[in-house]
Design a protein around this motif. Structure first.
Motif, PDB file in Angstrom:
ATOM      1  N   LEU A 156       0.731  -1.105  -0.001  1.00 47.17           N
ATOM      2  CA  LEU A 156       0.172   0.003  -0.148  1.00 47.17           C
ATOM      3  C   LEU A 156       0.892   1.435   0.056  1.00 47.17           C
ATOM      4  CD1 LEU A 156      -2.681  -1.062   2.747  1.00 47.17           C
ATOM      5  CD2 LEU A 156      -2.769  -1.117   0.350  1.00 47.17           C
ATOM      6  N   GLY A 157       0.517   2.197  -0.846  1.00 47.57           N
ATOM      7  CA  GLY A 157       1.272   3.465  -0.925  1.00 47.57           C
ATOM      8  C   GLY A 157       0.101   4.486  -0.050  1.00 47.57           C
ATOM      9  N   ALA A 158       0.528   5.653   0.268  1.00 55.36           N
ATOM     10  CA  ALA A 158      -0.411   6.557   1.080  1.00 55.36           C
ATOM     11  C   ALA A 158      -1.613   6.639   0.415  1.00 55.36           C
ATOM     12  CB  ALA A 158       0.386   7.933   1.087  1.00 55.36           C
ATOM     13  N   ASN A 213       4.901  -5.158   6.993  1.00 55.03           N
ATOM     14  CA  ASN A 213       6.103  -4.667   6.585  1.00 55.03           C
ATOM     15  C   ASN A 213       6.136  -3.274   6.187  1.00 55.03           C
ATOM     16  OD1 ASN A 213       7.950  -4.283   4.082  1.00 55.03           O
ATOM     17  ND2 ASN A 213       9.101  -5.264   5.537  1.00 55.03           N
ATOM     18  N   VAL A 214       6.925  -2.535   6.860  1.00 55.22           N
ATOM     19  CA  VAL A 214       7.475  -1.195   6.318  1.00 55.22           C
ATOM     20  C   VAL A 214       8.746  -1.087   5.770  1.00 55.22           C
ATOM     21  CG1 VAL A 214       5.542  -0.175   7.680  1.00 55.22           C
ATOM     22  CG2 VAL A 214       7.648  -0.199   8.528  1.00 55.22           C
ATOM     23  N   PRO A 215       9.163  -0.304   4.932  1.00 54.82           N
ATOM     24  CA  PRO A 215      10.525  -0.024   4.694  1.00 54.82           C
ATOM     25  C   PRO A 215      11.595   0.223   5.554  1.00 54.82           C
ATOM     26  CG  PRO A 215       9.266   1.162   2.989  1.00 54.82           C
ATOM     27  CD  PRO A 215       8.417   0.663   4.483  1.00 54.82           C
ATOM     28  N   ALA A 217       1.411   4.756  10.371  1.00 54.59           N
ATOM     29  CA  ALA A 217       0.363   4.399  10.926  1.00 54.59           C
ATOM     30  C   ALA A 217      -0.398   3.727  10.001  1.00 54.59           C
ATOM     31  CB  ALA A 217      -0.222   5.152  11.627  1.00 54.59           C
ATOM     32  N   LEU A 218      -1.485   2.937  10.070  1.00 52.02           N
ATOM     33  CA  LEU A 218      -2.689   2.500   9.322  1.00 52.02           C
ATOM     34  C   LEU A 218      -3.845   2.879   9.955  1.00 52.02           C
ATOM     35  CD1 LEU A 218      -1.840  -1.318   8.879  1.00 52.02           C
ATOM     36  CD2 LEU A 218      -1.822   0.501   7.126  1.00 52.02           C
ATOM     37  N   GLN A 232       4.772   3.776   3.248  1.00 57.05           N
ATOM     38  CA  GLN A 232       4.195   2.572   2.543  1.00 57.05           C
ATOM     39  C   GLN A 232       4.310   1.368   3.420  1.00 57.05           C
ATOM     40  OE1 GLN A 232       6.394   1.239  -1.342  1.00 57.05           O
ATOM     41  NE2 GLN A 232       7.045  -0.579   0.007  1.00 57.05           N
ATOM     42  N   VAL A 233       3.194   0.642   3.421  1.00 56.88           N
ATOM     43  CA  VAL A 233       2.831  -0.573   4.328  1.00 56.88           C
ATOM     44  C   VAL A 233       2.493  -1.710   3.205  1.00 56.88           C
ATOM     45  CG1 VAL A 233       1.611  -1.587   6.224  1.00 56.88           C
ATOM     46  CG2 VAL A 233       2.089   1.090   6.055  1.00 56.88           C
ATOM     47  N   THR A 234       3.332  -2.943   3.726  1.00 52.01           N
ATOM     48  CA  THR A 234       2.862  -4.318   2.878  1.00 52.01           C
ATOM     49  C   THR A 234       1.971  -4.975   3.930  1.00 52.01           C
ATOM     50  OG1 THR A 234       4.791  -4.066   1.649  1.00 52.01           O
ATOM     51  CG2 THR A 234       3.520  -6.133   1.837  1.00 52.01           C
ATOM     52  N   VAL A 235       0.942  -5.215   3.599  1.00 50.82           N
ATOM     53  CA  VAL A 235      -0.155  -5.947   4.457  1.00 50.82           C
ATOM     54  C   VAL A 235      -0.128  -7.296   3.981  1.00 50.82           C
ATOM     55  CG1 VAL A 235      -2.419  -6.000   5.322  1.00 50.82           C
ATOM     56  CG2 VAL A 235      -1.302  -3.854   4.916  1.00 50.82           C
TER      57      VAL A 235
END
Length: 724
Positions: free
Chosen positions: A79-81, A101-103, A109-110, A171-174
């Motif tokens: 996910l991007g912003a 995961n985040v870079p 935050a989500l 950026q968050v990878t869910v």
């Protein structure tokens, strides 16, 4: 304990569900689909890649060092912003836990939405506990990419409701979301000594270490109560014995420390239950006791209902832990093992636990100094160990691994390893009977960068000494292994024997390379092992070092789908590669299993592949159509068939009308060559040639015969299949 710092590099070239992923729904990693395997868990998991998203799906990928390779199902959603994943809630719930995961170096935050309404609370995400480096472990790369974050929603949701998570700025990878109905906080047991009565600070601001010590001293023989709240401990507890430490529930009572109990001995009777211990371990330092329990709880102790996170190891157990029970716990995001029984374990039961994202073996028994004896790992669910094995047994006597569900192992490990790798002395090798029963392995096994070849989903390893124990492997299900299903190896490169192994009752589906990867001298008996979707060949049998002996596979009956042998010991099979034939002129059908819709008297289907043109198969008379099928053992690029009848002059000329069909799995067939007549004439050898179109790949070859001008039945003395 790191399980596979192998000391040799193979000469071979490098190889460049069972868990219900339908709709991406895992009920505690699908115990409903696998009633006998895995833990009975209080939550239901849903994979992000199966949910609705405005982000980007990544994977599947098994390449060491990639984010997707460590994800559940080897897939996730990036996910991007402003982008989101929306989950359909699978069960009544009031809480969610998200694996993400985040870079590296970032935090964020989500946002969380329930049925389109944004909650005031956000889910904090960080890389603080990820990106672990272990340069002292051969073959390790930066790993441990994922982390878990949990949130009480403040409301109840029902099946079919929608919960979305949205990246705010980072950026968050869910990967996966766990939905749970968390019970209300429990109340203080009568007569218990509360840590707050001894001065503990439930706000987490003050140091509660001495208050915990005072409560333990006051409650000998009784219960120390940990009320709802956050408690900060700045040093470990020791001298803990004859006491119960009990919280209001692992979502309510939380202790923040990286070292909870550290003691070399205890008289026992220690019971730890129903609270969380969350540490601050951001790197792995093997000399530090950064563990929930380091050492001994003493005999007759138990650990249950715990949430353990951000530690080096959940439980590193040495000394006397006789008859310890570890059950109904969650052990998440450790930089090393989830639990290790480090010698002297007698009668220990580790059962019904959930482990995710462990940085070494999720569960291990290591018989250092003395053997672990009569102990077991039973009905645990293990997901994403990211450096070593799901379950590892290193030495010990009369041990059991039963009814566990293990998925998505990475880099240096198998789903289950039964091994004589000692690491240190004095070590007690495997002895007695090692029982491995009822386990389900999904996407287990990995490419080992030290060996430069893969590790099987289930590995038996005579690493530092021969296997002398009886290893009984029964009732195993292995699904979507990226490489092999069963591996037998002497991992130290010494050529010790791997013997006394029996495998009875296994279902192998979609294994990437081979069903059996035999690399040591020794022997195993296989019975009732059924395989489908084999990527290259049934068996790889090339012991290492060369000349160290042979591995004997005894057929105990009931096996099917994996009788072919990899033909080239100078090269490893790659997933789905197919078996290279060292002799391209070889008749692929000779000696292979053959079946038919019917046969007449002694003229059975196998007579058409026995290499003797004077014997023949004849179908049931006066019963067209008739079909004859041969299993070539693996998918082959067949280009030519030679059909024969006996060359005797008594066989007059005839025409048989037939079509050719092919299948890769033995169930779904397609027509390769349409029905036509083929002339068999004694004057020209009583043979007919059938040319198959380019691009034909089949494992099962079927001839459908509808007519014969010379006899009211189908007849072949030989059916030969060639690559050219």
């Amino acid at each position: 304990m790191h399980s596979n710092s192998l000391r040799y590099v193979r000469r071979m070239s490098a190889i460049g569900a069972a868990v219900a992923l339908a709709a991406g729904l895992l009920v505690a990693l699908a115990p409903a689909a696998h009633a006998a395997a895995g833990a009975d868990l209080p939550f239901t998991s849903v994979e992000a890649e199966s949910a609705t998203t405005t982000g980007t799906k990544i994977g599947p990928d098994h390449t060491q060092g990639t984010i997707a390779s460590e994800a559940s199902g080897r897939q996730a959603v990036r996910l991007g912003a402003g982008q989101r994943v929306e989950f359909t809630v699978p069960r009544a719930a009031n809480a969610v836990n998200v694996s993400y995961n985040v870079p590296d170096g970032q935090s964020g935050a989500l946002n969380v939405y329930v049925n389109g309404t944004k909650l005031a609370k956000t889910l904090a995400v960080t890389s603080k506990y990820s990106y672990v480096d272990t340069s002292w472990i051969a073959g390790a790369k930066t790993h441990h990419f994922f982390d878990n974050a949990r949130l009480l929603l403040g409301q109840n949701v029902q099946p079919g409701d929608k919960i979305a998570v949205e990246a705010v700025s980072t950026q968050v990878t869910v990967d996966v979301a766990d939905f749970e109905q968390v019970a209300a906080a429990a109340t203080k047991p009568a007569g218990a000594v509360s840590v707050t009565d001894k001065g503990a600070d439930p706000s987490g601001q003050g140091d509660s270490t001495q208050a915990f010590r005072n409560a333990i001293a006051a409650a000998q023989g009784g219960v120390v109560w940990i009320p709802p709240g956050d408690y900060r401990l700045t040093s470990s507890l020791n001298g803990v014995q004859n006491v119960t430490l009990q919280g209001a529930g692992s979502w309510h009572s939380v202790v923040h420390t990286s070292r909870f109990i550290d003691q070399s001995s205890s008289s026992g009777g220690v019971h730890l239950k129903d609270f969380a211990v969350i540490g601050e371990v951001t790197e792995r330092v093997d000399s530090n006791p950064d563990n929930f329990v380091n050492g001994s709880l003493g005999p007759g102790s138990s650990v249950s209902g715990m949430w353990l996170q951000h530690l080096k190891v959940g439980l590193w157990l040495t000394g006397n832990n006789d008859n310890l029970v570890v059950e109904n716990n969650r052990i998440l995001d450790t930089t090393a093992d989830g639990l290790n029984l480090n010698g002297n374990a007698r009668g220990v039961r580790v059962r019904n636990n959930f482990l995710r994202n462990n940085g070494d073996d999720a569960l291990a028994m290591w018989s250092l100094y003395s053997p672990d004896t009569n102990s077991s790992f039973e009905s645990n669910t293990i997901s994403q160990p990211n450096l070593a094995n799901g379950i590892a047994i290193y030495g010990g006597t009369d041990l059991a691994v039963k009814n566990n569900l293990i998925s998505d192992t990475n880099a240096l490990g198998s789903g289950i390893a039964i091994s004589n790798q000692k690491f240190l002395d004095p070590f007690s090798p495997l002895a007695g009977t090692i029982t491995v029963s009822g386990n389900t392995l999904v996407r287990a096994g990995a490419m080992n960068p030290n060996w430069q070849h893969p590790m099987g989903a289930l590995r038996v390893d005579s690493y530092d000494s021969a296997i002398e124990a009886n290893v009984s492997i029964t009732g195993t299900t292995i699904t979507d292994s990226p490489y092999s299903a069963f591996e037998f190896v002497s991992g130290g490169g010494h050529g010790y024997a791997t013997k006394n192994v029996t495998v009875d009752g296994a279902t192998v589906r979609n294994t990437g390379t081979v069903v059996v990867q035999a690399e040591s001298q020794g022997a195993a008996k296989f019975s009732n092992v059924q395989a489908t979707g084999v990527g290259a060949a049934g068996i790889y049998n090339c012991p290492y070092p060369a000349g160290s002996g042979t591995f004997t596979l005894t057929d105990g009956g009931g096996n099917a789908g994996w009788s072919s042998t990899w033909g080239d010991c100078s090269a490893w099979p790659q997933p789905g590669q197919g078996n290279p034939d060292p002799d391209p002129t070889r008749n692929l059908a000779k000696g292979r299993p053959a079946t038919a819709t019917g046969s007449q008297d002694v003229y059975t289907p196998g007579k058409a592949v026995d290499g003797d043109a004077s014997t023949y198969w004849e179908s049931t008379n006066n019963a067209f159509p008739q079909a004859w099928t041969v299993d070539l053992g693996s998918s082959q690029a067949v280009r030519r068939l030679v059909l024969k009848l006996p060359p005797a002059t008594a066989w007059q000329a005839r025409t048989q009308t037939l079509s050719v069909q092919g299948s890769t799995d033995g169930s779904a067939y397609s027509t390769v060559v349409a029905s036509q007549g083929y002339r068999f004439d004694p004057a020209t050898g009583n043979t007919a040639t059938v040319t198959l179109p380019s691009g034909t790949n089949l494992r099962y070859l079927k001839l459908n015969v509808t007519a014969n001008t010379g006899w009211p039945a189908a007849q072949f003395s030989e059916v030969e299949a060639y690559l050219s």
